[in-house]
Design a protein around this motif. Structure first.
Motif, short mmCIF file in Angstrom:
data_model
loop_
_atom_site.label_atom_id
_atom_site.label_comp_id
_atom_site.label_asym_id
_atom_site.label_seq_id
_atom_site.Cartn_x
_atom_site.Cartn_y
_atom_site.Cartn_z
N GLN A 1 31.05 27.83 -22.15
CA GLN A 1 30.52 27.64 -23.50
C GLN A 1 29.06 27.22 -23.51
O GLN A 1 28.47 27.09 -24.58
CB GLN A 1 31.37 26.61 -24.25
CG GLN A 1 32.78 27.10 -24.55
CD GLN A 1 33.61 26.07 -25.29
OE1 GLN A 1 33.48 24.88 -25.06
NE2 GLN A 1 34.47 26.54 -26.18
N ARG B 1 33.00 23.23 -21.91
CA ARG B 1 33.42 24.08 -20.80
C ARG B 1 32.23 24.88 -20.30
O ARG B 1 31.36 25.28 -21.10
CB ARG B 1 34.50 25.06 -21.26
CG ARG B 1 35.76 24.42 -21.80
CD ARG B 1 36.88 25.46 -21.94
NE ARG B 1 36.41 26.75 -22.42
CZ ARG B 1 36.74 27.29 -23.59
NH1 ARG B 1 37.53 26.62 -24.43
NH2 ARG B 1 36.30 28.48 -23.94
N ASP C 1 36.51 21.55 -25.94
CA ASP C 1 36.27 22.89 -26.49
C ASP C 1 35.31 22.75 -27.66
O ASP C 1 35.64 22.16 -28.69
CB ASP C 1 37.60 23.50 -26.94
CG ASP C 1 37.45 24.90 -27.53
OD1 ASP C 1 36.31 25.43 -27.56
OD2 ASP C 1 38.48 25.47 -27.96
N GLU D 1 34.00 25.20 -29.44
CA GLU D 1 33.96 26.41 -30.27
C GLU D 1 33.78 26.10 -31.75
O GLU D 1 33.01 26.80 -32.44
CB GLU D 1 35.21 27.26 -30.05
CG GLU D 1 35.20 28.60 -30.79
CD GLU D 1 34.00 29.47 -30.45
OE1 GLU D 1 33.55 30.24 -31.34
OE2 GLU D 1 33.50 29.40 -29.32
#
Length: 562
Positions: free
Chosen positions: A252, A249, A280, A282
């Motif tokens: 990020q 994203r 994602d 993360e």
């Protein structure tokens, strides 16, 4: 691009390539690249023996490739210092990675400079001096495998071994515009390597191209009886059908250098037929923070902590503070971090199950030497945002050039599941074909017409030299340009730069070349023939012969006295 000399009309011999490499070493004047450079006579003797092996019909997939080896990897006959002279040992045998290079036909030039004890991504933490960037000497080369990367980028070595625990085989590749291959953990044995974090260390490969890097990987892999961390690869998974590439994203990506977010978006669009999938990342970012912010840094203390405690004055201050600071970390925190990593690995695997690979910027910035001196830890931490997680999560990764931004190299990284090394190479090769062109004057980096390459999607490949059958003249033009002419005798090797252009951009570029210059075929010292600038012979009548300067930039420097 390796600088080596060839007899007219013949591919250069290995002996000639060695001589040219040492001439290139003298020409670039970058002593900080090396910890121990082997005497030229010794490498020439190896070259003669290698030619005899080749003549006898021995299969040598890396025949005549010139290689440099990071100074924390054992090379028989040279001290292994890991960037700390007081730590030096004198190995009786090569590390398996080095022995396999030699067995495949490569010649070892010497050991290269690094961030001490492979602790850093900057290339400045060394008593042998900061390794300056190959493109802009005011900027860092990236580390810790700094000298190895710059030796390839400056056209001295064809291949170089580094190590990669947190990104040391990828960040310097990106900052110097070359390929950096970080294999799956254990594919290349780490016996004979001074450990940084033994459980996640990798031997990495620097090269000019993905094909050269994967060729070397094939020669280096395989279990080693003396290395309990080495592994045998299962059958390789290759691309079948349309690839899915995970793109983070936008939020990020974090704080990237100006222009790099746009460059990343362009790079992501260059994989034809691949489906971009927003994911994602993360879990990967959290794992990256664990490497230094958690207790895994304690493994660095296990490796060299006692030595540093006994020799604090021999250590780089930043390296000492990082490693010695891990001395008293409590064991219960280590196990808590293992539990956290197990959870993150599950989350990361879930992301990777939806795509064939991740595509990320290799690093976040290209700081100056002064910026790193002012904030050595903070800058280093930012550089590892996208690389620190790979070995903790047991991933493979491949850093590849993706053009330039404001005259500096920009690179991207493919990351994939363990043992998907060749799949990543397939993805990298799927980028549309580009045409190579050798430039010799006003189109060189930093020169007034370089924008004619960069505006058409051109990207720098490497510094190079012609075979010794050319002469160079200063033409009376605006802006000043040289004329390169191939001659039947009395020629010399002339410094050039090799660039790549998309096919369409190449056509546009060639269409705008003014007379008396023309695009022809130029023979490079490593045996490759590429398109390049030549000059109509009639145009050099009365022009100053500047062949003796060896290249346009050297001539211009002599002219201005700088």
């Amino acid at each position: 691009m390796q600088h080596s000399l060839a007899k007219r009309g013949h591919r250069m011999s290995v002996v000639e390539r060695v001589r040219a490499a040492y001439a290139r070493i003298a020409q670039v004047d970058r002593p900080e690249i090396w910890i121990d450079l082997r005497p030229e006579a010794d490498v020439l003797a190896d070259a003669a023996a290698l030619e005899a092996r080749h003549t006898a019909g021995e299969p040598l997939p890396l025949y005549g490739k010139l290689a440099a080896v990071k100074g924390n990897i054992d090379v028989a006959g040279l001290p292994t210092t890991a960037g700390c002279p007081a730590y030096a040992c004198h190995p009786a045998e090569d590390a398996p990675a080095v022995a396999r290079l030699r067995a495949a036909g490569a010649l070892i030039l010497g050991t290269t400079n690094l961030d001490q004890f492979a602790t850093g991504l900057v290339g400045t933490r060394s008593p042998y001096g900061a390794v300056r960037n190959a493109v802009d000497p005011s900027r860092i080369s990236g580390g810790s495998s700094a000298g190895s990367a710059v030796a390839v980028a400056l056209g001295i070595a064809d291949l170089a071994l580094g190590t990669d625990t947190a990104g040391s085989g990828r960040v310097p590749a990106a900052l110097n515009g070359i390929v950096g291959l970080k294999p799956t953990r254990g594919l290349i044995p780490t016996r004979g390597v001074v450990p940084a974090c033994r459980s996640i260390d990798c031997v990495s490969v620097f090269a000019r191209t993905v094909d050269e890097a994967t060729l070397a990987l094939g020669c280096l892999t395989g279990p080693d009886a003396g290395d309990p961390t080495s592994r045998t690869a299962p059958p390789a998974r290759r691309l079948s059908g349309r690839a899915r590439i995970g793109i983070p994203r936008p939020d990020q990506l974090g704080e990237l250098r100006t222009g790099w977010a746009d460059a990343f978006a362009r790079a992501a669009s260059e994989f034809p037929g691949a489906e971009p999938v927003t994911v994602d990342i993360e879990p990967f970012l959290q794992a990256a923070r664990l490497l230094y912010e958690g207790t895994f840094v304690a493994e660095r203390y296990t490796a060299v902590g006692e030595f540093l405690d006994a020799h604090p004055d021999d250590a780089d201050p930043t390296v000492f503070s990082i490693i010695s600071g891990a001395r008293d970390l409590p064991a219960h925190r280590v196990f808590a971090d293992f539990a956290t990593l197990d959870r993150l690995r599950l989350d990361a695997d879930a992301v990777l199950s939806t795509v064939d690979a991740l595509l990320l910027p290799t690093t976040t910035d290209h700081p100056s030497l002064a910026e790193v001196a002012a904030d050595p830890v903070g800058v280093n931490t930012r550089l590892g945002r996208f690389t620190n997680f790979a070995n903790l999560l047991d991933l493979c990764a491949l850093a590849i050039p993706a053009g330039e931004v404001d005259g500096l190299p920009f690179g991207v990284m493919l990351a994939g599941r363990a043992f998907d090394d060749l799949l990543l190479a397939d993805l990298a090769r799927s980028v549309p074909a580009r045409v190579r062109i050798a430039v010799v004057g006003a189109h060189l980096r930093g020169q007034p017409l370089n924008h004619e390459l960069t505006s058409r999607g051109g990207r720098f490949v490497a510094a190079a030299a012609t075979t010794p059958e050319y002469r160079l003249y200063a033409l009376d033009t605006t802006p000043p340009k040289p004329g390169l002419v191939r001659v039947a005798g009395g020629g010399a090797a002339i410094a050039v730069e090799v660039w790549e252009l998309p096919v369409r951009g190449f056509g546009e570029f060639v269409a705008n070349i003014p007379a008396p210059l023309t695009i022809g075929r130029i023979r490079l010292a490593d045996g490759e023939t590429v398109s390049g600038f030549l000059c109509e012979p009639v145009a050099v009548d009365g022009a100053a012969d500047i062949t003796g300067h060896g290249g346009w930039l050297s001539y211009r420097e002599a002219l201005t006295g700088t």
